[in-house]
Design a protein around this motif. Structure first.
Motif, PDB file in Angstrom:
ATOM      1  N   ALA A  51       0.836  -1.206   0.000  1.00 43.79           N
ATOM      2  CA  ALA A  51       0.000   0.000   0.000  1.00 43.79           C
ATOM      3  C   ALA A  51       0.868   1.253   0.000  1.00 43.79           C
ATOM      4  O   ALA A  51       0.573   2.216  -0.730  1.00 43.79           O
ATOM      5  CB  ALA A  51      -0.938  -0.002   1.201  1.00 43.79           C
ATOM      6  N   GLN A  52       1.943   1.265   0.796  1.00 43.65           N
ATOM      7  CA  GLN A  52       2.843   2.426   0.839  1.00 43.65           C
ATOM      8  C   GLN A  52       3.475   2.678  -0.513  1.00 43.65           C
ATOM      9  O   GLN A  52       3.513   3.811  -0.994  1.00 43.65           O
ATOM     10  CB  GLN A  52       3.955   2.208   1.872  1.00 43.65           C
ATOM     11  N   VAL A  53       4.001   1.617  -1.115  1.00 41.91           N
ATOM     12  CA  VAL A  53       4.655   1.753  -2.423  1.00 41.91           C
ATOM     13  C   VAL A  53       3.646   2.287  -3.445  1.00 41.91           C
ATOM     14  O   VAL A  53       3.939   3.224  -4.197  1.00 41.91           O
ATOM     15  CB  VAL A  53       5.272   0.415  -2.878  1.00 41.91           C
ATOM     16  N   PHE A  54       2.455   1.713  -3.469  1.00 42.61           N
ATOM     17  CA  PHE A  54       1.426   2.142  -4.415  1.00 42.61           C
ATOM     18  C   PHE A  54       1.070   3.615  -4.203  1.00 42.61           C
ATOM     19  O   PHE A  54       1.000   4.393  -5.165  1.00 42.61           O
ATOM     20  CB  PHE A  54       0.173   1.262  -4.267  1.00 42.61           C
ATOM     21  N   LEU A  55       0.836   4.022  -2.955  1.00 38.54           N
ATOM     22  CA  LEU A  55       0.449   5.413  -2.678  1.00 38.54           C
ATOM     23  C   LEU A  55       1.551   6.404  -3.023  1.00 38.54           C
ATOM     24  O   LEU A  55       1.284   7.465  -3.597  1.00 38.54           O
ATOM     25  CB  LEU A  55       0.044   5.562  -1.214  1.00 38.54           C
ATOM     26  N   ILE A  56       2.793   6.073  -2.710  1.00 40.95           N
ATOM     27  CA  ILE A  56       3.893   6.995  -2.995  1.00 40.95           C
ATOM     28  C   ILE A  56       4.117   7.118  -4.510  1.00 40.95           C
ATOM     29  O   ILE A  56       4.301   8.229  -5.032  1.00 40.95           O
ATOM     30  CB  ILE A  56       5.177   6.570  -2.256  1.00 40.95           C
ATOM     31  N   VAL A  57       4.068   5.985  -5.202  1.00 39.92           N
ATOM     32  CA  VAL A  57       4.230   6.036  -6.668  1.00 39.92           C
ATOM     33  C   VAL A  57       3.083   6.841  -7.285  1.00 39.92           C
ATOM     34  O   VAL A  57       3.311   7.687  -8.163  1.00 39.92           O
ATOM     35  CB  VAL A  57       4.314   4.609  -7.262  1.00 39.92           C
ATOM     36  N   ALA A  58       1.852   6.598  -6.841  1.00 40.51           N
ATOM     37  CA  ALA A  58       0.704   7.341  -7.366  1.00 40.51           C
ATOM     38  C   ALA A  58       0.855   8.827  -7.072  1.00 40.51           C
ATOM     39  O   ALA A  58       0.575   9.674  -7.934  1.00 40.51           O
ATOM     40  CB  ALA A  58      -0.594   6.796  -6.755  1.00 40.51           C
ATOM     41  N   TRP A  59       1.288   9.176  -5.866  1.00 40.88           N
ATOM     42  CA  TRP A  59       1.486  10.587  -5.471  1.00 40.88           C
ATOM     43  C   TRP A  59       2.495  11.252  -6.416  1.00 40.88           C
ATOM     44  O   TRP A  59       2.269  12.358  -6.908  1.00 40.88           O
ATOM     45  CB  TRP A  59       1.984  10.628  -4.030  1.00 40.88           C
ATOM     46  N   ILE A  60       3.613  10.572  -6.639  1.00 39.54           N
ATOM     47  CA  ILE A  60       4.664  11.143  -7.491  1.00 39.54           C
ATOM     48  C   ILE A  60       4.172  11.287  -8.929  1.00 39.54           C
ATOM     49  O   ILE A  60       4.386  12.324  -9.571  1.00 39.54           O
ATOM     50  CB  ILE A  60       5.944  10.280  -7.408  1.00 39.54           C
ATOM     51  N   PRO A  79       6.901  18.472  -0.824  1.00 37.44           N
ATOM     52  CA  PRO A  79       6.992  18.791   0.609  1.00 37.44           C
ATOM     53  C   PRO A  79       5.812  18.247   1.420  1.00 37.44           C
ATOM     54  O   PRO A  79       5.989  17.823   2.572  1.00 37.44           O
ATOM     55  CB  PRO A  79       7.020  20.322   0.650  1.00 37.44           C
ATOM     56  N   PHE A  80       4.619  18.227   0.827  1.00 36.23           N
ATOM     57  CA  PHE A  80       3.457  17.717   1.561  1.00 36.23           C
ATOM     58  C   PHE A  80       3.583  16.197   1.772  1.00 36.23           C
ATOM     59  O   PHE A  80       3.251  15.670   2.834  1.00 36.23           O
ATOM     60  CB  PHE A  80       2.165  18.071   0.822  1.00 36.23           C
ATOM     61  N   LEU A  81       4.090  15.496   0.771  1.00 40.46           N
ATOM     62  CA  LEU A  81       4.339  14.063   0.906  1.00 40.46           C
ATOM     63  C   LEU A  81       5.362  13.813   2.016  1.00 40.46           C
ATOM     64  O   LEU A  81       5.190  12.898   2.836  1.00 40.46           O
ATOM     65  CB  LEU A  81       4.829  13.469  -0.418  1.00 40.46           C
ATOM     66  N   SER A  82       6.398  14.616   2.049  1.00 34.51           N
ATOM     67  CA  SER A  82       7.409  14.484   3.106  1.00 34.51           C
ATOM     68  C   SER A  82       6.794  14.699   4.488  1.00 34.51           C
ATOM     69  O   SER A  82       7.118  13.976   5.439  1.00 34.51           O
ATOM     70  CB  SER A  82       8.548  15.482   2.896  1.00 34.51           C
ATOM     71  N   LEU A  83       5.914  15.695   4.588  1.00 31.66           N
ATOM     72  CA  LEU A  83       5.234  15.950   5.858  1.00 31.66           C
ATOM     73  C   LEU A  83       4.384  14.747   6.266  1.00 31.66           C
ATOM     74  O   LEU A  83       4.434  14.301   7.411  1.00 31.66           O
ATOM     75  CB  LEU A  83       4.352  17.199   5.749  1.00 31.66           C
ATOM     76  N   ILE A  84       3.619  14.211   5.350  1.00 31.20           N
ATOM     77  CA  ILE A  84       2.755  13.057   5.646  1.00 31.20           C
ATOM     78  C   ILE A  84       3.589  11.847   6.064  1.00 31.20           C
ATOM     79  O   ILE A  84       3.279  11.167   7.047  1.00 31.20           O
ATOM     80  CB  ILE A  84       1.849  12.727   4.440  1.00 31.20           C
ATOM     81  N   VAL A  85       4.667  11.575   5.329  1.00 29.34           N
ATOM     82  CA  VAL A  85       5.535  10.438   5.662  1.00 29.34           C
ATOM     83  C   VAL A  85       6.182  10.656   7.032  1.00 29.34           C
ATOM     84  O   VAL A  85       6.299   9.720   7.824  1.00 29.34           O
ATOM     85  CB  VAL A  85       6.585  10.208   4.557  1.00 29.34           C
ATOM     86  N   GLY A  86       6.587  11.875   7.344  1.00 32.35           N
ATOM     87  CA  GLY A  86       7.168  12.174   8.656  1.00 32.35           C
ATOM     88  C   GLY A  86       6.176  11.953   9.788  1.00 32.35           C
ATOM     89  O   GLY A  86       6.506  11.363  10.825  1.00 32.35           O
TER      90      GLY A  86
END
Length: 174
Positions: A51-60, A79-86
């Motif tokens: 799920a993480q891989v799918f969401l990050i690839v889709a986000w990018i 930056p928003f993705l970085s905030l969410i991952v943090g």
């Protein structure tokens, strides 16, 4: 005929006793501990990784300006993705720590039980040796009365003295 050997009734009772103790420990968990265990179990699963891989690839892909009809909502460097991952990392770390605290407490409970049973077993064996010695005397059987090890093992073990000896040995090794 079964190819598996049968388990003795005593062993089955022991398995049942341990299962009951485990159920009691689970029942004693607080709501936070149960929640933390569940979250840690999910975060430690392959389902979460996929799920993480799918969401990050889709986000990018959605924010890389490759799709002309879609305005990026988090352009590179994301930056928003970085905030969410943090935030997700902080949340995950907290859940793992809650789970580890519970597991540590459970291990301490089992360790304490194991120590109690070991001490009880030592006391029972010592008493058995003392009774056997008395039986041998009563029956006038030859016994190795000069055997210092038999004599020592027939005495109660002083646990605190044993702990002191272990500490002395550790100090000598250091």
């Amino acid at each position: 005929m079964s190819s598996h050997p049968s388990v003795a009734a005593t062993a089955k009772r022991n398995v049942e006793t341990i299962a009951q103790l485990e159920q009691q420990l689970v029942a004693q968990q607080s709501r936070t501990e149960r929640w933390g265990s569940g979250v840690a179990r999910f975060f430690g699963s392959l389902r979460f990784v996929v799920a993480q891989v799918f969401l990050i690839v889709a986000w990018i892909v959605l924010n890389a300006r490759r799709i002309t009809w879609l305005q990026p909502f988090d352009p590179y460097p994301f930056p928003f993705l970085s905030l969410i991952v943090g935030i997700e990392f902080i949340f995950l770390t907290t859940c793992v720590l809650i789970n580890q605290k519970h597991q540590m407490r459970r291990a301490e409970q089992w360790s304490h039980l194991h120590l109690q049973l070991s001490m009880l077993t030592e006391q029972e064996v010592t008493k058995n040796m003392q009774v056997l010695h008395l039986i041998c005397q009563k029956l006038k059987l030859d016994t190795p009365t000069h055997d210092q090890q038999v004599s020592d093992l027939s005495q109660d073990t002083e646990v605190t003295a044993l702990v002191d000896e272990i500490e002395k040995a550790r100090e000598n090794d250091a």
